[in-house]
Enzyme design. Structure first.
Site: not given
Length: 523
Positions: A494, A498
């Site tokens: 992450h 995204d």
């Protein structure tokens, strides 16, 4: 006299530290044989011998800092080696018969006493069995299995032992025909690249001879078969040793009766049945008695590396997993329609992995951050796909890499997967074949997994988890129909990917699999 100097260390690197000397003054060396190892800020550099001869004075000791082109040591060649060699000439240690001159000694001229222990026969010659090069940046290994014992006759290139590194198994062949002498490193010992494993005696009466010397009728052939030059698979030898099964109890299915690993798995115990399992304790035992029934086995280097890397992935990456499901009807119908023609033309079966590989390569074009990696404060985008295909083996999980998978056809991908899979099962994968991957696919469905969250393979930013195909009721066109469904899982970093990008990637994979024509239309 030849000088050994520090080689070029790389762009902007001006100095290094002497880490390890594999040779000592007076030792005989061959051309390109590793003399020492240097460590820089980023890489380890091996320094080969520029000439054959005897290692003279070592100028830079272990721990010293040296610059590019600095003098490390000197090598005495020819007559200089004979005059300056500090070791005795009788029974001296040699490498492949090298005696400090350009001409190897003949067997009849070698000194030392003969014997089954390999001390050198009257017509034998003592040579060393060395640790081979283990691969880039790999400096040590563990001795896993010795296939021969002290005093055994061996043929040239016959497997003597197997070493385990962090990722691959390395087989050590005999450098010559003769008799194995003293084993210097036993099973479980750690050895360094270029280190000495054992000594052996070349040729000798009543021992294994080379083809040039002639082979006596008493010479026992590899694999325990008289008169048949058949070498059993090293993985099979290791399995026989672990199960306590002799060669005579196994029927080989390979070429010329060669025993393969799967033959050992099918072998019965001497009584004709499967080896009996240990009977459970008839009544509860105390903690002390429990300890007697435990078995403590040291983790292999491969398993230690797997544990270390998986924990590093959890500690380093901001790992998250997103899920979706795919209707496999279209892929299964297409595969069933063309699998026979595919096999006839390309000589390899059409499986599901090529469809998933193609679908992932297609999706990575739209979401390139899933194919990227973080290097410090930079994001490195890869404009190619080196696809890692995770494979389970008896030794542990390995991830062979199919390079430039985005430019390969279905047939090329299937052939590469079959080749890498066979090497993985036999422990034949090289370090180079498991490095450089940009994205990974893991198929837990072959073991029956319905749903799981795969762990990232650092420094990659994405891994796709495939699962079991299971018939489930689905609403299609307002009607309930039974469809072959598979859950998909994308674990991603992450920090760089995204949520929108991860979901988009997984949706594109789903779309390509549910309508494979999109791959042809680049949609």
């Amino acid at each position: 006299m030849t000088e050994v100097r520090v080689p070029t260390l790389g762009e902007s690197v001006t100095e290094a530290t002497v880490a390890t000397w594999f040779k000592q003054p007076g030792d005989s060396v061959e051309v390109d044989e590793m003399l020492c190892e240097l460590e820089t800020d980023k890489v380890t550099v091996e320094v080969p011998s520029p000439a054959a001869g005897t290692l003279g004075e070592i100028v830079a000791q272990e721990g010293d800092t040296v610059g590019v082109d600095a003098l490390l040591a000197q090598i005495n060649e020819g007559a200089e080696a004979d005059a300056g060699d500090a070791k005795p000439s009788s029974g001296s240690e040699t490498k492949e018969g090298y005696s400090g001159s350009d001409t190897p000694k003949e067997d009849a001229d070698a000194g030392g006493d003969g014997g089954a222990g390999g001390d050198g026969g009257a017509d034998g010659q003592e040579i060393d069995v060395m640790v081979p090069t283990l691969g880039e940046s790999v400096s040590e290994a563990t001795v896993a299995t010795w296939f021969k014992s002290e005093g055994d006759s061996v043929e040239a290139d016959e497997m003597l032992c197997e070493l385990e590194t962090d990722k691959v198994s390395v087989e050590v062949p005999s450098p010559a025909a003769g008799v194995l002498g003293k084993i210097l490193k036993g099973e479980g010992d750690t050895v360094e690249a270029g280190g000495k494993l054992a000594t052996m005696t070349r040729g000798g009466e009543g021992r294994a001879h080379s083809e040039k010397e002639g082979t006596p009728e008493t010479t026992e052939k590899p694999g325990g078969q008289q008169g048949a030059d058949v070498e059993d698979a090293p993985s099979a030898k290791k399995a026989m040793a672990e199960k306590g099964i002799s060669r005579d109890e196994v029927t080989g299915s390979g070429k010329d009766g060669r025993v393969m690993k799967e033959d050992v798995a099918k072998a019965k115990s001497p009584s004709g049945g499967e080896a009996p399992a240990r009977a459970p304790a008839p009544k509860p035992a105390s903690p002390a008695q429990d300890a007697d029934r435990e078995e403590r086995v040291k983790m292999t280097r491969l398993r230690q590396t797997i544990a270390k890397r998986l924990k590093e992935a959890q500690n380093t990456a901001a790992m998250l997993t997103t899920y979706n499901e795919v209707d496999m009807t279209a892929v299964m119908d297409l595969r069933n329609e063309y699998k026979d023609l595919f096999l006839k033309k390309h000589g390899v079966k059409l499986g599901f992995m090529s469809f998933f590989t193609k679908a992932c390569c297609h999706a990575l074009q739209e979401v390139p951050e899933v194919n990227a990696e973080i290097d410090g404060t930079d994001v490195v985008y890869k404009h190619f796909v080196h696809m890692g295909i995770a494979a389970g083996t008896p030794q542990g999980l390995v991830v062979p890499v199919i390079r430039d998978a985005d430019s390969m056809s279905f047939a090329d991908i299937e052939k590469a997967i079959a080749e890498k899979g066979a090497k993985a099962r036999d422990g034949k994968l090289s370090m180079a074949e498991m490095q450089g991957g940009t994205f990974t696919i893991s198929n837990g469905g072959v073991y029956g997994s319905l749903m799981s969250s795969p762990i990232l393979n650092p420094p990659q930013s994405g891994i796709l988890g495939m699962h079991k195909i299971q018939d489930r009721p689905m609403v299609v066109g307002g009607e309930i129909k039974i469809r072959p469904m598979m859950y998909l899982a994308l674990s991603y970093d992450h920090r760089i990917v995204d949520g929108k990008g991860a979901v988009t990637f997984l949706v594109r994979v789903k779309e390509a699999l549910e309508d494979p024509r999109r791959l042809l239309m680049d949609l």
